[in-house]
Design a protein around this motif. Structure first.
Motif, PDB file in Angstrom:
ATOM      1  N   LEU A   1       0.912  -1.050  -0.064  1.00  0.00           N
ATOM      2  CA  LEU A   1       0.093   0.060  -0.091  1.00  0.00           C
ATOM      3  C   LEU A   1       0.705   1.189  -0.033  1.00  0.00           C
ATOM      4  O   LEU A   1       1.110   1.927   0.974  1.00  0.00           O
TER       5      LEU A   1
ATOM      6  N   GLY B   1       0.802   4.324  -0.847  1.00  0.00           N
ATOM      7  CA  GLY B   1       0.328   5.561  -0.395  1.00  0.00           C
ATOM      8  C   GLY B   1       0.053   5.651   1.081  1.00  0.00           C
ATOM      9  O   GLY B   1      -0.668   6.627   1.436  1.00  0.00           O
ATOM     10  N   ALA B   2       0.373   4.683   1.893  1.00  0.00           N
ATOM     11  CA  ALA B   2      -0.023   4.682   3.254  1.00  0.00           C
ATOM     12  C   ALA B   2       0.338   5.855   3.796  1.00  0.00           C
ATOM     13  O   ALA B   2       1.436   6.281   3.736  1.00  0.00           O
ATOM     14  N   ASN B   3      -0.439   6.517   4.835  1.00  0.00           N
ATOM     15  CA  ASN B   3       0.013   7.892   5.394  1.00  0.00           C
ATOM     16  C   ASN B   3      -0.153   7.786   6.985  1.00  0.00           C
ATOM     17  O   ASN B   3      -0.181   8.659   7.558  1.00  0.00           O
ATOM     18  N   LEU B   4      -0.774   6.425   7.597  1.00  0.00           N
ATOM     19  CA  LEU B   4      -0.612   6.375   8.914  1.00  0.00           C
ATOM     20  C   LEU B   4      -0.692   4.992   9.348  1.00  0.00           C
ATOM     21  O   LEU B   4      -1.026   4.038   8.610  1.00  0.00           O
TER      22      LEU B   4
ATOM     23  N   HIS C   1       1.896   9.506   9.491  1.00  0.00           N
ATOM     24  CA  HIS C   1       1.161   9.901  10.970  1.00  0.00           C
ATOM     25  C   HIS C   1       1.371   8.579  11.852  1.00  0.00           C
ATOM     26  O   HIS C   1       1.281   7.546  11.026  1.00  0.00           O
TER      27      HIS C   1
ATOM     28  N   GLN D   1     -10.598  11.438   9.700  1.00  0.00           N
ATOM     29  CA  GLN D   1     -11.160  11.582   8.348  1.00  0.00           C
ATOM     30  C   GLN D   1     -12.150  10.709   8.077  1.00  0.00           C
ATOM     31  O   GLN D   1     -12.671   9.923   7.403  1.00  0.00           O
TER      32      GLN D   1
ATOM     33  N   VAL E   1     -12.589   7.734   9.607  1.00  0.00           N
ATOM     34  CA  VAL E   1     -12.201   6.342   9.911  1.00  0.00           C
ATOM     35  C   VAL E   1     -12.100   6.273  11.459  1.00  0.00           C
ATOM     36  O   VAL E   1     -11.186   6.777  11.982  1.00  0.00           O
TER      37      VAL E   1
ATOM     38  N   MET F   1      -3.570  21.507  14.747  1.00  0.00           N
ATOM     39  CA  MET F   1      -4.132  21.030  13.489  1.00  0.00           C
ATOM     40  C   MET F   1      -5.326  21.484  13.432  1.00  0.00           C
ATOM     41  O   MET F   1      -6.129  21.819  12.349  1.00  0.00           O
TER      42      MET F   1
ATOM     43  N   ARG G   1      -6.572  25.238  12.563  1.00  0.00           N
ATOM     44  CA  ARG G   1      -6.226  25.313  11.065  1.00  0.00           C
ATOM     45  C   ARG G   1      -7.104  24.508  10.161  1.00  0.00           C
ATOM     46  O   ARG G   1      -7.263  24.763   9.060  1.00  0.00           O
TER      47      ARG G   1
ATOM     48  N   MET H   1      -2.438  21.840   4.721  1.00  0.00           N
ATOM     49  CA  MET H   1      -3.527  21.410   5.463  1.00  0.00           C
ATOM     50  C   MET H   1      -3.616  19.726   5.008  1.00  0.00           C
ATOM     51  O   MET H   1      -3.782  18.825   5.661  1.00  0.00           O
TER      52      MET H   1
ATOM     53  N   ASP I   1      -1.747  18.116   3.968  1.00  0.00           N
ATOM     54  CA  ASP I   1      -0.456  17.093   4.392  1.00  0.00           C
ATOM     55  C   ASP I   1      -0.965  16.668   5.751  1.00  0.00           C
ATOM     56  O   ASP I   1      -0.601  15.402   6.213  1.00  0.00           O
ATOM     57  N   LEU I   2      -1.526  17.374   6.755  1.00  0.00           N
ATOM     58  CA  LEU I   2      -1.716  16.893   8.058  1.00  0.00           C
ATOM     59  C   LEU I   2      -3.017  16.143   8.216  1.00  0.00           C
ATOM     60  O   LEU I   2      -2.950  14.913   8.813  1.00  0.00           O
ATOM     61  N   PHE I   3      -4.017  16.418   7.456  1.00  0.00           N
ATOM     62  CA  PHE I   3      -5.293  15.643   7.326  1.00  0.00           C
ATOM     63  C   PHE I   3      -5.321  15.136   5.889  1.00  0.00           C
ATOM     64  O   PHE I   3      -5.859  15.669   5.157  1.00  0.00           O
ATOM     65  N   PRO I   4      -4.614  13.888   5.660  1.00  0.00           N
ATOM     66  CA  PRO I   4      -4.549  13.563   4.237  1.00  0.00           C
ATOM     67  C   PRO I   4      -6.054  13.163   3.755  1.00  0.00           C
ATOM     68  O   PRO I   4      -7.052  12.926   4.295  1.00  0.00           O
ATOM     69  N   SER I   5      -6.606  13.528   2.480  1.00  0.00           N
ATOM     70  CA  SER I   5      -7.791  13.481   2.171  1.00  0.00           C
ATOM     71  C   SER I   5      -8.332  12.010   2.290  1.00  0.00           C
ATOM     72  O   SER I   5      -9.480  11.938   2.415  1.00  0.00           O
ATOM     73  N   GLU I   6      -7.593  11.051   1.994  1.00  0.00           N
ATOM     74  CA  GLU I   6      -7.935   9.853   2.279  1.00  0.00           C
ATOM     75  C   GLU I   6      -6.902   8.899   3.208  1.00  0.00           C
ATOM     76  O   GLU I   6      -5.884   9.006   2.949  1.00  0.00           O
ATOM     77  N   LEU I   7      -7.435   8.453   4.230  1.00  0.00           N
ATOM     78  CA  LEU I   7      -6.459   7.848   4.952  1.00  0.00           C
ATOM     79  C   LEU I   7      -6.563   6.478   4.446  1.00  0.00           C
ATOM     80  O   LEU I   7      -7.152   5.752   4.123  1.00  0.00           O
ATOM     81  N   ALA I   8      -4.870   6.229   4.433  1.00  0.00           N
ATOM     82  CA  ALA I   8      -4.429   4.992   4.065  1.00  0.00           C
ATOM     83  C   ALA I   8      -3.715   4.213   5.254  1.00  0.00           C
ATOM     84  O   ALA I   8      -2.720   5.012   5.483  1.00  0.00           O
TER      85      ALA I   8
END
Lengths: 507, 474
Positions: A111, A113-116, A139, A177, A179, A242, A245, B1, B3-10
């Protein structure tokens, strides 16, 4: 008779192992069945239980060890067979799923594009994995506990430096988001952003916001130590920034235990600077004033109500106990039924009830007062069943209701118990039917009270929504069918309990 | 922003599988990889790895650059056999009172059976003692200096005993100018390197000193430098891996030196005996592949910030490694029993613990790391041809680079995995694959089997911890 079975280099997650342990423990004739990884702590635990130290000492933390105790070898053989079946079932399901990628690197390949990263590995490895995730630019939510405060500080400093959110360690609840991560409830999206150092506190507030018809932009968990002087609210301040903003957030809610003054000042300063109003609830403090754009709420329900109000909604004032209901519940109680038993699965729920009743002048014993000497005579008691003393080697009571069921079954034999006060927490991560699991014990306790010529009121609140897979309405109805008084929030439940016992004392 | 809250969480879910299932049910992107404790769960090692991850980017870059440099040097190595001569004349620091041995430093008291036997044989051969008892007394007296071969730019198979008058190969790494030394291989059966010291062993050593050594010296002089890199590359394509199988390379040496032996002034009988001796010993080339590997790895013996392994060696008591970034420091763990098959008439109880400097071949990227090139030997280690491929492929997980000079046909001519990174070894829990012979635990019986070494993981973990400690404040 003892038996130790070792499987070298067999790593399995702790929740699965605890479920196997429970299955073995339920077998006829098995006095003790523990399936654990041979970590130093677990080896010590088993040695302490009297299992052979020489065998245990040679094992590595990746070895699986099964400790069985039974009266005879026939039972041990049966247990060993059962164990093989349970482990094989897991192996088959893994085989049909096909090979999984390995570790964080494997996950990133699968994956990209994973961001968390959601990390729930054993605590001693959590800092390592969190570091790797931060270095990969992600994150991080650290669900794991048992992470040292030094590691926590270093991780949070690194996250801040990288402009990344680091939730936890020991962060059980978040909604990012939309989730749900970890223990969280299905709520609609909306204008209220929550920053919570407490998981169940966040769950209670988000559910009450949902009930009032509003929604949540983000719910960020910080971990219980974030507002300590050492950690200095690194994640809380980052999260406030966060949300300040975030165009979708109109109101910021902060929930925490009362922090030390310098930390509180920093947090309040950040909130005051944010271009939007905020609500603060320090669990255990009944402060209800306002300063600058900050509104203090004396309990979780008030925090939710105030946030809804600031977001432009209207909410009716909190319900006071219905006198008719109180009268009905106390009518048939026997004179010796004097004491409260608060049996909580949510630590914050327990703390809220404890603070409220102590403010009303009650003397209460509680395991929340760590280190306080137990009194010999029993009076009012509030127990957090999520405390380490109950969870060592078994899942949290929100997942596994058995410890609370067992406790209530014992209390059923105590004629001095006047009111039982419960929380029921629904949502992702929780047991599939936390209300239903309690009902047999509730019915038994009420029956025993009747047999002694009394009547046992059981007061509960359900933290959840109709979007939760357990269902708020369904859970509430099941409890009510069992004679439980179900009210709209944890604080309301505490108020009803208080009213019943105080009236009983005076009447 | 955004960047901090990615539009889609993965989400990558590491740990409890249920959390991943919950996220998937909500329709969000999630991967739940399998998770195992890093470093076998050892707390001190995990702490060291975590500290290293926390180093500033610039510092982590230095490690990466140092490792790249070390990998480059290993691949660039050009080992060339240049001469045969007497240890006393060629090996740096050698004296008549020195006895060199395999592996990390070792005292007489701690030596295992085969090493003691070989020491006794060495002292008898040098005439420093007349009987076994005299030799043992001398060895224990403190008059003899015991030193690892590795401290003298040398390597030795099994017991690895080198004494002053033994003939040795001299290898030069033409890319970097450093040299390496190794004795001549004695063959199989009752031999010194397996701890034998009977008269037949001493007689053979004397013949090697008096006839074999000088004959090879003459042949080398006539032939000129023998390019080891080319020879090893060819052998890998002929089914050798340069450690446990040296049949092809040994044949290539005969082809190269044969004419020069024949053309020399040596008596015909001597030439025939020399050629028969080499032909009768498939492991003749081991004593060339080892110093070639030593010449390559010595070029990375001192590269600050590098986590690559510069030396691996064992002496039957300890298994030891040295890191490029921590020159001069050995990290040891107990030598283990070899997992392998036994020659007819022998069994596991007969075996001595793992022994010898030959693991220098794996350290340089051949031997077990090139197993895919030598499917014929996998049966010796109880596996199938596909295991041979798997062994090599797994080694890419723990190495820095690939050596394109050593191409493996079965892997589509991919270069052998080269440059073992101790950090990857520890982190992934994948230990280097090491082929080896098995010595009898009693001195003098010889080889009883062959198999795979299970190196002690503690040596690698301790090395990594020391590395992190050493470089923490730099």
């Amino acid at each position: 008779m003892d038996r130790l079975i070792v499987r070298k280099d067999t790593y399995l997650d702790s929740v699965f192992l605890m479920s196997i342990s429970a299955d073995l423990g339920r077998m006829d004739g098995v006095q003790l069945g523990q399936v654990v990884l041979a970590t130093p702590a677990n080896r010590q635990l088993l040695t302490g239980m009297g299992f052979e130290a020489s065998t245990l000492d040679s094992l590595a933390p990746t070895d699986l060890v099964v400790a069985l105790r039974a009266a005879d070898a026939v039972v041990l053989d049966a247990a060993e067979k059962k164990l093989a079946e349970l482990l094989a079932r897991r192996a088959t399901s893994q085989a049909t799923e096909g090979p999984r990628p390995l570790g964080l690197e494997g996950g990133l390949q699968a994956l990209p594009g994973a961001n968390l990263a959601l990390i729930s590995v054993p605590g001693e490895y959590a800092a390592y994995e969190a570091r790797k995730a931060l270095n990969a630019g992600m994150h991080v939510m650290v669900f794991s506990d048992n992470v040292s405060v030094e590691d926590e500080i270093a991780l949070k400093q690194e996250a801040v430096r990288r402009g990344r959110l680091l939730m936890g360690p020991d962060c059980g609840t978040a909604i990012v988001q939309g989730v749900m991560l970890g223990f969280a409830n299905k709520v609609r999206r909306g204008p209220i952003g929550v920053v919570g150092a407490s998981g169940t506190g966040t769950q209670e507030v988000t559910c009450l916001v949902e009930k009032a018809g509003f929604g949540i932009s983000q719910a960020i968990g910080t971990g219980g130590r974030d507002l300590s002087e050492k950690v200095g609210a690194l994640t809380t301040l980052f999260a406030i920034d966060m949300l300040a903003r975030d165009p979708n957030t109109k109101v910021i809610v902060v929930i925490s235990k009362p922090p030390a003054k310098p930390v509180a000042d920093k947090v309040l300063e950040a909130l005051a600077k944010a271009p939007k109003p905020s609500v603060v609830h320090f669990v255990g403090s009944n402060r209800s004033d306002s300063e600058r754009s900050i509104h203090f709420a004396p309990d979780l329900e008030s925090a939710a109500r105030k946030a809804v109000e600031l977001a432009g909604g209207k909410s009716a004032p909190s319900a006071n106990p219905d006198p008719a209901l109180v009268a009905r519940e106390r009518k048939a109680m026997a004179p010796q039924q004097k004491w409260l038993r608060g049996l909580f699965t949510g630590g914050t729920m327990a703390a809220e009830a404890l603070a409220f009743l102590r403010a009303a002048g009650w003397k209460i014993q509680s395991n929340l007062d760590h280190g306080a000497a137990a009194q010999s005579a029993r009076g009012h008691e509030i127990i957090d069943l999520g405390d380490d003393e109950f969870t060592r080697g078994r899942p949290h009571p929100m997942i596994e209701p058995a410890p609370r069921v067992e406790t209530l079954m014992r209390e059923a034999e105590d004629p001095a118990v006047g009111v039982v006060l419960l929380d029921v927490v629904l949502g992702n991560g929780s047991h599939e039917d936390p209300a239903g699991a309690m009902i047999p014990a509730i019915e038994h306790a009420r029956k025993r009270a009747r047999e002694r010529g009394g009547y046992l009121p059981v007061i509960a609140s359900v933290t959840g929504t109709d979007g939760d897979f357990q269902g708020l309405a369904r859970s509430t109805a099941a409890l009510e069918r069992a004679g439980v008084v179900v009210v709209g929030s944890n604080i309301q439940a505490a108020r009803v309990a208080r009213a019943i016992l105080e009236e009983a004392a005076h009447g | 922003m955004a960047d901090l809250f990615p539009s889609e969480l993965a989400v990558i879910n590491l740990g409890l599988p249920a959390f991943g299932q919950d996220i998937a049910r909500q329709g969000a992107a999630v991967s739940s990889p399998e998770w195992r404790p890093p470093a076998g769960g050892d707390p001190a090692t995990v702490a060291a790895l975590t500290r290293m991850l926390a180093w500033p980017e610039a510092k982590r870059q230095r490690v990466a650059e140092a490792n790249r440099e070390a990998g480059k040097r290993l691949v660039a190595a050009q080992p060339v056999a240049v001469a045969v001569g007497r240890a006393l004349d060629l090996v740096p620091g050698m004296t008549r009172k020195h006895v060199l041995h395999a592996g990390p430093p070792l005292t007489w008291e701690r030596m295992c059976g085969p090493v003691r036997g070989a020491v006794i044989g060495g002292l008898l051969f040098e005439g420093l003692a007349k009987t076994r008892e005299e030799a043992e007394k001398l060895a224990a007296s403190g008059e003899i200096t015991f030193d690892p071969c590795h401290h003298h730019q040398a390597v030795g198979p099994m017991a690895g005993i080198v004494t002053a008058s033994m003939p040795v190969w001299e290898i030069e790494n033409r890319a970097f100018g450093n040299k390496a030394y190794c004795t001549l291989n004695e063959g199989l059966g009752k031999v010194l390197r397996y701890g034998a010291f009977s008269q037949e062993v001493i007689d053979r050593l004397a013949w090697m000193r008096d006839e074999l050594g000088p004959a090879l010296q003459a042949a080398m002089k006539s032939h000129g430098p023998l390019d080891m890199r080319t020879l090893i590359a060819q052998a890998l394509q002929m089914g050798d891996e340069g450690h446990n199988r040296n049949r092809a390379a040994t044949s290539l040496v005969i082809r190269a030196l044969g004419p020069h032996l024949v053309e020399s002034d040596l008596p015909k009988a001597v030439v025939a005996k020399v050629l028969r001796f080499i032909d009768g010993n498939d492991h003749f080339f081991l004593n060339l592949s080892m110093p070639s590997s030593k010449a390559a790895t010595d070029a990375i013996a001192d590269i600050p910030w590098s986590t690559l392994i510069a030396t691996q060696a064992r002496n039957g008591t300890d298994f030891g490694i040295r890191l490029a970034g921590l020159p001069g420091r050995w990290f040891t763990g107990p030598a283990t029993m070899v997992d392998g098959l036994y020659l007819p008439g022998f069994k596991a109880e007969d075996a001595a613990p793992d022994i010898g400097d030959s693991v220098i071949t794996e350290t340089a990227g051949i031997g077990g790391f090139a197993m895919a090139a030598a499917p014929a030997i996998v049966r010796f280690v109880g596996g199938s041809a596909s295991d041979a491929l798997r062994f090599t492929q797994q080694m890419y997980e723990i190495t820095e680079t690939e050596n394109s000079a050593y191409a493996i046909p079965a892997l589509d001519f991919r270069g052998t995995p080269t440059g073992i990174d101790v950090r990857k070894v520890v982190e992934k829990g994948i230990l280097p694959v090491v082929n080896t012979g098995i010595a009898h635990k009693e001195p003098g019986i010889g080889m009883v089997g062959a198999g795979l070494v299970k190196p002690p993981v503690s040596a690698y973990r301790n090395a990594l911890q020391a590395f992190v400690e050493t470089y923490a404040d730099k």
